[in-house]
Scaffold this motif. Structure first.
Motif, PDB file in Angstrom:
ATOM      1  N   THR A  82       0.815  -1.214   0.000  1.00  0.00           N
ATOM      2  CA  THR A  82       0.000   0.000   0.000  1.00  0.00           C
ATOM      3  C   THR A  82       0.852   1.268   0.000  1.00  0.00           C
ATOM      4  O   THR A  82       0.625   2.158  -0.832  1.00  0.00           O
ATOM      5  CB  THR A  82      -0.985  -0.006   1.190  1.00  0.00           C
ATOM      6  OG1 THR A  82      -1.825  -1.162   1.077  1.00  0.00           O
ATOM      7  CG2 THR A  82      -1.840   1.246   1.210  1.00  0.00           C
ATOM      8  N   PRO A  83       1.838   1.391   0.887  1.00  0.00           N
ATOM      9  CA  PRO A  83       2.664   2.615   0.852  1.00  0.00           C
ATOM     10  C   PRO A  83       3.395   2.797  -0.479  1.00  0.00           C
ATOM     11  O   PRO A  83       3.506   3.915  -0.977  1.00  0.00           O
ATOM     12  CB  PRO A  83       3.658   2.418   1.999  1.00  0.00           C
ATOM     13  CG  PRO A  83       3.037   1.415   2.895  1.00  0.00           C
ATOM     14  CD  PRO A  83       2.210   0.524   2.008  1.00  0.00           C
ATOM     15  N   GLN A  84       3.873   1.693  -1.071  1.00  0.00           N
ATOM     16  CA  GLN A  84       4.558   1.784  -2.350  1.00  0.00           C
ATOM     17  C   GLN A  84       3.612   2.274  -3.438  1.00  0.00           C
ATOM     18  O   GLN A  84       3.976   3.112  -4.261  1.00  0.00           O
ATOM     19  CB  GLN A  84       5.129   0.421  -2.779  1.00  0.00           C
ATOM     20  CG  GLN A  84       6.263  -0.047  -1.927  1.00  0.00           C
ATOM     21  CD  GLN A  84       5.784  -0.875  -0.739  1.00  0.00           C
ATOM     22  OE1 GLN A  84       4.666  -0.750  -0.274  1.00  0.00           O
ATOM     23  NE2 GLN A  84       6.667  -1.703  -0.225  1.00  0.00           N
ATOM     24  N   LEU A  85       2.409   1.748  -3.425  1.00  0.00           N
ATOM     25  CA  LEU A  85       1.431   2.158  -4.434  1.00  0.00           C
ATOM     26  C   LEU A  85       1.062   3.632  -4.264  1.00  0.00           C
ATOM     27  O   LEU A  85       0.926   4.357  -5.253  1.00  0.00           O
ATOM     28  CB  LEU A  85       0.188   1.273  -4.360  1.00  0.00           C
ATOM     29  CG  LEU A  85       0.416  -0.189  -4.771  1.00  0.00           C
ATOM     30  CD1 LEU A  85      -0.815  -1.028  -4.442  1.00  0.00           C
ATOM     31  CD2 LEU A  85       0.766  -0.291  -6.243  1.00  0.00           C
ATOM     32  N   GLN A  86       0.922   4.077  -3.020  1.00  0.00           N
ATOM     33  CA  GLN A  86       0.612   5.480  -2.770  1.00  0.00           C
ATOM     34  C   GLN A  86       1.751   6.380  -3.228  1.00  0.00           C
ATOM     35  O   GLN A  86       1.531   7.429  -3.849  1.00  0.00           O
ATOM     36  CB  GLN A  86       0.308   5.699  -1.285  1.00  0.00           C
ATOM     37  CG  GLN A  86      -0.996   5.076  -0.861  1.00  0.00           C
ATOM     38  CD  GLN A  86      -1.191   5.071   0.647  1.00  0.00           C
ATOM     39  OE1 GLN A  86      -0.229   5.116   1.416  1.00  0.00           O
ATOM     40  NE2 GLN A  86      -2.448   4.989   1.067  1.00  0.00           N
ATOM     41  N   GLU A  87       2.982   5.961  -2.953  1.00  0.00           N
ATOM     42  CA  GLU A  87       4.144   6.741  -3.382  1.00  0.00           C
ATOM     43  C   GLU A  87       4.254   6.737  -4.905  1.00  0.00           C
ATOM     44  O   GLU A  87       4.569   7.759  -5.520  1.00  0.00           O
ATOM     45  CB  GLU A  87       5.424   6.182  -2.752  1.00  0.00           C
ATOM     46  CG  GLU A  87       6.679   6.919  -3.147  1.00  0.00           C
ATOM     47  CD  GLU A  87       6.750   8.365  -2.669  1.00  0.00           C
ATOM     48  OE1 GLU A  87       7.704   9.053  -3.069  1.00  0.00           O
ATOM     49  OE2 GLU A  87       5.873   8.829  -1.922  1.00  0.00           O
ATOM     50  N   CYS A  88       3.973   5.608  -5.508  1.00  0.00           N
ATOM     51  CA  CYS A  88       3.998   5.520  -6.963  1.00  0.00           C
ATOM     52  C   CYS A  88       2.983   6.495  -7.564  1.00  0.00           C
ATOM     53  O   CYS A  88       3.292   7.211  -8.514  1.00  0.00           O
ATOM     54  CB  CYS A  88       3.696   4.095  -7.406  1.00  0.00           C
ATOM     55  SG  CYS A  88       3.860   3.844  -9.178  1.00  0.00           S
ATOM     56  N   LEU A  89       1.787   6.538  -7.006  1.00  0.00           N
ATOM     57  CA  LEU A  89       0.764   7.473  -7.482  1.00  0.00           C
ATOM     58  C   LEU A  89       1.216   8.919  -7.307  1.00  0.00           C
ATOM     59  O   LEU A  89       0.999   9.759  -8.177  1.00  0.00           O
ATOM     60  CB  LEU A  89      -0.559   7.250  -6.756  1.00  0.00           C
ATOM     61  CG  LEU A  89      -1.361   6.041  -7.201  1.00  0.00           C
ATOM     62  CD1 LEU A  89      -2.589   5.859  -6.304  1.00  0.00           C
ATOM     63  CD2 LEU A  89      -1.784   6.173  -8.652  1.00  0.00           C
ATOM     64  N   ARG A  90       1.868   9.212  -6.183  1.00  0.00           N
ATOM     65  CA  ARG A  90       2.356  10.570  -5.930  1.00  0.00           C
ATOM     66  C   ARG A  90       3.398  10.962  -6.979  1.00  0.00           C
ATOM     67  O   ARG A  90       3.344  12.042  -7.563  1.00  0.00           O
ATOM     68  CB  ARG A  90       2.944  10.681  -4.520  1.00  0.00           C
ATOM     69  CG  ARG A  90       3.336  12.109  -4.142  1.00  0.00           C
ATOM     70  CD  ARG A  90       4.188  12.148  -2.881  1.00  0.00           C
ATOM     71  NE  ARG A  90       5.514  11.585  -3.072  1.00  0.00           N
ATOM     72  CZ  ARG A  90       6.514  12.180  -3.746  1.00  0.00           C
ATOM     73  NH1 ARG A  90       6.332  13.341  -4.315  1.00  0.00           N
ATOM     74  NH2 ARG A  90       7.697  11.606  -3.842  1.00  0.00           N
ATOM     75  N   ILE A  91       4.333  10.060  -7.240  1.00  0.00           N
ATOM     76  CA  ILE A  91       5.385  10.344  -8.212  1.00  0.00           C
ATOM     77  C   ILE A  91       4.802  10.480  -9.612  1.00  0.00           C
ATOM     78  O   ILE A  91       5.179  11.374 -10.374  1.00  0.00           O
ATOM     79  CB  ILE A  91       6.484   9.256  -8.151  1.00  0.00           C
ATOM     80  CG1 ILE A  91       7.260   9.395  -6.832  1.00  0.00           C
ATOM     81  CG2 ILE A  91       7.413   9.335  -9.346  1.00  0.00           C
ATOM     82  CD1 ILE A  91       8.231   8.263  -6.555  1.00  0.00           C
ATOM     83  N   MET A  92       3.858   9.601  -9.968  1.00  0.00           N
ATOM     84  CA  MET A  92       3.243   9.666 -11.301  1.00  0.00           C
ATOM     85  C   MET A  92       2.440  10.956 -11.463  1.00  0.00           C
ATOM     86  O   MET A  92       2.455  11.577 -12.523  1.00  0.00           O
ATOM     87  CB  MET A  92       2.331   8.463 -11.550  1.00  0.00           C
ATOM     88  CG  MET A  92       3.044   7.143 -11.720  1.00  0.00           C
ATOM     89  SD  MET A  92       4.174   7.119 -13.120  1.00  0.00           S
ATOM     90  CE  MET A  92       5.741   7.156 -12.268  1.00  0.00           C
TER      91      MET A  92
END
Length: 130
Positions: A82-92
């Motif tokens: 979950t944290p990785q996916l949230q960070e990925c969304l933030r970066i994207m």
């Protein structure tokens, strides 16, 4: 009885991804890949292959080396993604904003070029009529 792990030579990965062995060595130098060694030969695992794939995708998306390393590093640290996916969304989202701004800048420049071309053509037409 366990099956032997699937491994790849540097030439296998280079061919698969359409890159040079030098590029793979670059990602190794950056800490993205950590192949095992059999003498002087590099032996890459499925994990290395997946990390290389993610790194190349990040590069295509225009991410910085630091962003690529952060994203890839997060996947090695925990079971809950979950944290990785949230960070990925933030970066994207950040990357999307930058690209949209570039598109706006390009559209503005194209408009200026079109206006300048029109002025030049009008001046040429005026001179031809004289």
């Amino acid at each position: 009885m366990s099956q032997p792990a699937i491994t790849f030579a540097i030439s296998d990965l280079a061919r698969e991804f359409g890159i040079t062995p030098r590029t793979i060595r670059f990602w190794e130098d950056q800490g993205i890949l950590s192949p095992e060694r059999e003498g002087s030969k590099r032996v890459f695992t499925r994990r290395d292959r997946a990390r290389l794939k993610m790194a190349l995708r990040g590069k295509r998306l225009g991410l910085s080396l630091a962003e690529i390393k952060d994203l890839i590093g997060m996947y090695a640290s925990t079971e809950d993604e979950t944290p990785q996916l949230q960070e990925c969304l933030r970066i994207m989202s950040k990357r999307r904003e930058a690209l949209e701004q570039q598109r706006e800048d390009i559209e503005a420049m194209l408009g200026e070029i079109a206006q300048f071309e029109l002025q030049c053509q009008q001046e040429l037409n005026r001179r031809a009529a004289s």
